[in-house]
Structures are given as C-alpha cells and as structure tokens.
Design an enzyme around this catalytic site. Structure first.
Site, short mmCIF file in Angstrom:
data_model
loop_
_atom_site.label_atom_id
_atom_site.label_comp_id
_atom_site.label_asym_id
_atom_site.label_seq_id
_atom_site.Cartn_x
_atom_site.Cartn_y
_atom_site.Cartn_z
N ARG A 1 -16.48 1.17 -2.09
CA ARG A 1 -14.96 1.95 -1.98
C ARG A 1 -15.76 2.59 -3.30
O ARG A 1 -15.28 3.36 -4.46
CB ARG A 1 -14.78 0.36 -2.86
CG ARG A 1 -14.40 -0.85 -2.23
CD ARG A 1 -13.79 -0.72 -1.37
NE ARG A 1 -12.14 -0.24 -0.60
CZ ARG A 1 -11.05 -0.77 -1.24
NH1 ARG A 1 -11.42 -2.02 -1.61
NH2 ARG A 1 -9.37 -0.50 -1.27
N ASN B 1 0.99 -1.33 -0.13
CA ASN B 1 0.14 0.02 -0.14
C ASN B 1 1.13 1.21 0.27
O ASN B 1 0.65 2.75 -0.13
CB ASN B 1 -1.13 0.28 1.03
CG ASN B 1 -1.98 -1.68 0.85
OD1 ASN B 1 -2.25 -1.39 0.22
ND2 ASN B 1 -2.55 -1.51 1.84
#
Ligand code: EPZ
Length: 417
Positions: free
Chosen positions: A121, A23
C-alpha cells in the site's frame, strides 16, 4: 476479538437494503476539512473505519456528531494540520487527510500509513502529485511532512490510483490556479466525492474518461450530501445468494456500478433482474466455473469482490482461474478456504480453483476485511459448522454483517470476547 459461528446449508431468501459506501464516506469525511462551515453527510455507514476517521477529524479540532442517518462535521474550528501518531496509524485512509489539510492550511503532517493485510500500500503517487503542485514533501523518520500552498498544474498519474486521485483532487480544491488530473481513477466513489465538493462551492468536472479539471482559488461553504450505495456490500450479498442457491432482493443497489460483477455472476449461472434501484438475484443449485476472471481498475472487475467470488468458485462445477492485478497479496483467504475443503493453487497473482461438490465447516481466520466476508460466504454453503475468528475485521466494511445475513435466513451468530 469477535467470532462468527455459521451453520451452512441454508439458501438465503428475502430483502437486504444496501448501506452507504465506506469508500465514499471516508474521502468525503476527509474533504469536510476543506470547508470552514458545517456540512451534513447523510446515509453514512456506522463502520469502525468511519468512526476512526471521525476520531481523526476531532483530533484536528473539528466537531463531528452523528445525527439521524449521518454525520454533521464542522471544520470551521479546525486548528492543526498534524495527525496524531496513535490514531492515524490505525487506518490507511488517514492518508486521505493530507490533500484537504494542504488545500485548507498549506501544511499537512501524518505518520506513514502502514501496509495492511493485502499488500504494501505505498503512497508514492500521492506524494509525487503533491510535489508536482509545488508542495515540499519530507518523508524522514516515518512521518510525511508537507509544506506549501498547492499550485494548480497538470498531473498525469502513472496508475489510476483511487486514493491518489482523491487526495490530489482535494488538494487542488485549495490550490491557486486550475489543476488537470490525467488518468484519474474512474470508481463511482470518486464521482461521489466530486459531487460533495461541487455542492460545497468548489468546481470539479470530468473532461472525458481520462481527465478531471479542478478550478482553483475557491472557498468551500456548508452543504448536505447523501453517500451513494455501497457497490461492494451489495456485491457481497449478491454473491451470498449465488453461493447458497438462494433468492435475494437488494434494495438500493445501483446496477450501473456493478456491471462487471453481474456479468460474472450470470456466467456462474445466476438469474438477475433489475427493477429501478432493486436487484433481484436467484442463485443456481451449483455455480458454473468462471473460466478466467481478472481484477482491474473500474469499470473492470473490482478487486474488492475478488475474494467473495473466489469462495463461489470453490464449489463450482469446473475449474476457475482468477487473476488479482490490483494488489500483490490478496489471496490470503485461499489457505483458509483450503481448510474447508477447497481445492485451489495460488501462483503469484493467479489462483486456479478446481470446484468441489461440497465444503465442510472448519475453524478459520479472517485475514482481511473482504477475505473475512469470503470465508463467511463459504461457511453459508459448507456442510456443518464454520467458526471464523478475528471477525471484527468485517466490521470495517459491513454494518451488522451477521444480523443482515440472519434476517435473510442464515444460521449465523456472533460471539464477542
Ligand atoms: C482504495 O484503496 C479502496 N480503499 C480499496 O478498498 C480498494 O481496493 C482500492 O481503492 C482499489 O479499488 C478506500 O477507498 C478507502 P489504490 P487505495 O490507490 O486508494 C498501488 C476495501 O476493501 N499504489 O487504487 O489504497 C497500490 O499499492 C479497500 O474496501 C501505488 O503503487 O487503492 C495498489 O497495488 C481495500 N502507489 C494499487 O495501486 C500509490 O501511491 C491500487 O491502489 C497508490 C497506490
């Protein structure tokens, strides 16, 4: 399709070296688009999501080559700002390219990133921020079209979204004038992205915990950066030691990025010592329950560790309560764990988990990346053999997951169809 076959009942022992953080690698690869010169991104994990992002950069005209432990990206020859439908739809993180494309070209186009296995999302906070910077954003026909050079301004985020923070910081690097981001995310991966961009000649700095200032009007130059260690990978293997009653040393783990998890694992009865960048953990014979665990933005307990700790709680001495506050559908591993004998009730954003003495092997399905990791951890503890299907989902976030566990003593093998 891939399967993992796990024979439980072995305590893990040995050392594991932590890889570079997925990430951080994804936004930093996207940020390379801002820089018209070659950059070297070291300690980059060879994950499917990273390979997909490299594919997107190549589709935009960049050179991207693996060298040693990382990638060299040359976006000097990038020519287009429109992401291809077939590639961009495959990973959510393609949305991270909107900001750097805007910062570089004053234009960006991408398919709407689909929802995924853990919830809807949305990207409304990203687009709202672009509009605040004077960018024209059109969302017709399932694509996002952005036009206009970003203008520096003050943007207050309603929620400290990791992706929105990263996208807006990257757009701000190419903006005219300074940008202040209020209520930005505080995850360590954001600071790694900022360190990469500052190394390339941009100027980003935190002003206290709730503001980031980005100086506009700068042009990036070549740089070299090493990705920080993956705190979620480290946390996953720490939890593997906890659930098997094993003893592991995590090499390269940054304990300052793991404090909420370490607190929870100590509450569960683990003994944890740190020596420099190593973390030494010994799991208990049987973990204690976690009376209440709540996932929150950093530095709160990370949502990406919720499913792994959920698995740990299924064999705890008492009843645990977990609250998932970040994503709306992140308990899908619960039903799979029930097939292994777990006793848990899922009630919206809360899970009540009554610990059982033992789990039993079963055939289960990985519904998402971290849920798959959680099922593997449960299989390491369970009596008998667990077969996990759709194990390829784990490749998105862990390099050589089965081999890493096997070298620490797990009886685990992978079968690819
Ligand atoms: C990043 O996702 C991570 N992914 C996720 O890791 C991680 O779980 C998440 O941050 C939280 O830490 C990458 O960095 C590639 P958010 P992101 O924007 O940026 C809502 C993993 O397993 N939201 O902080 O998508 C959103 O729906 C993955 O490695 C909006 O409502 O996370 C969610 O409920 C999974 N509007 C919450 O905010 C927006 O515009 C957190 O999302 C953006 C987000």
């Amino acid at each position: 399709m891939a399967k993992l076959i796990i024979e439980g009942g072995r305590a893990l022992k040995g050392q594991i070296t932590v890889q570079g953080a997925k990430n951080a690698a994804l936004p930093i690869l996207a940020a390379a688009m801002l820089i018209p010169e070659p950059v070297r991104i070291g300690n980059c994990p060879r994950l499917t999501d990273v390979e997909h992002m490299a594919g997107l950069l190549r589709a935009l005209g960049c050179r991207v080559d693996w060298t040693g432990d990382g990638l060299v990206v040359d976006a000097g020859c990038a020519r287009t700002a429109a992401l291809p439908e077939d590639l961009a739809g495959s990973i959510r993180s393609s949305v991270f390219l909107l900001g750097p494309l805007l910062g570089r070209f004053g234009a960006a186009e991408a398919p709407y990133p689909g929802g995924c296995d853990i919830g809807n999302r949305p990207v409304d906070l990203h687009l709202k921020g672009f509009r605040a910077m004077g960018v024209k954003v059109d969302e017709a026909s399932g694509r996002i079209r952005c036009l206009g050079r970003p203008r520096g301004t003050e943007i207050a985020l309603e929620y400290p979204s990791v992706g929105a923070t990263e996208n807006l910081l990257m757009a701000a690097c190419g903006a005219e004038g300074d940008t202040i981001l209020v209520n930005p995310a505080r995850e360590p991966e954001i600071d790694d992205l900022m360190a990469f961009l500052n190394g390339a000649g941009f100027d980003l700095r935190r002003e206290g915990s709730s503001r980031i200032r980005v100086r506009g009007g700068r042009r990036g130059h070549g740089t070299a950066h090493a990705i920080l260690p993956d705190r979620i990978e480290a946390g996953t293997y720490l939890t593997a030691a906890a659930i098997t009653g094993g003893h592991l040393v995590l090499r390269g783990a940054r304990k300052e990025h793991l404090s909420a998890l370490l607190t929870a694992l100590k509450e569960a009865g683990c003994r944890i010592r740190s020596e420099g960048t190593d973390l030494d953990i010994e799991g208990p014979e049987r973990p204690k329950e976690l009376r209440r665990l709540v996932t929150l933005p950093y530095p709160g307990f990370p949502t990406d560790m919720q499913s792994q700790v959920f698995a740990l709680c299924t064999v705890a001495r008492g009843t645990s309560v977990l609250e998932e506050n970040v994503f709306e559908d992140r308990f899908r591993h619960g039903a799979e764990l029930r097939r292994m004998g777990a006793d848990c009730d899922l009630r919206g954003r809360s899970a009540v988990i009554r610990g059982v003495k033992s789990l039993h092997g079963a055939t289960v399905t990985a519904r998402d990346l971290r849920g798959g990791a959680a099922l593997a951890l449960a299989g390491l503890r369970a009596d008998g053999v667990t077969v996990m299907e759709q194990a390829e989902r784990i490749d998105r976030g862990y390099v050589d997951f089965a081999a890493t566990l096997r070298q620490a003593g797990a009886a685990i093998r992978r079968e690819d169809d």
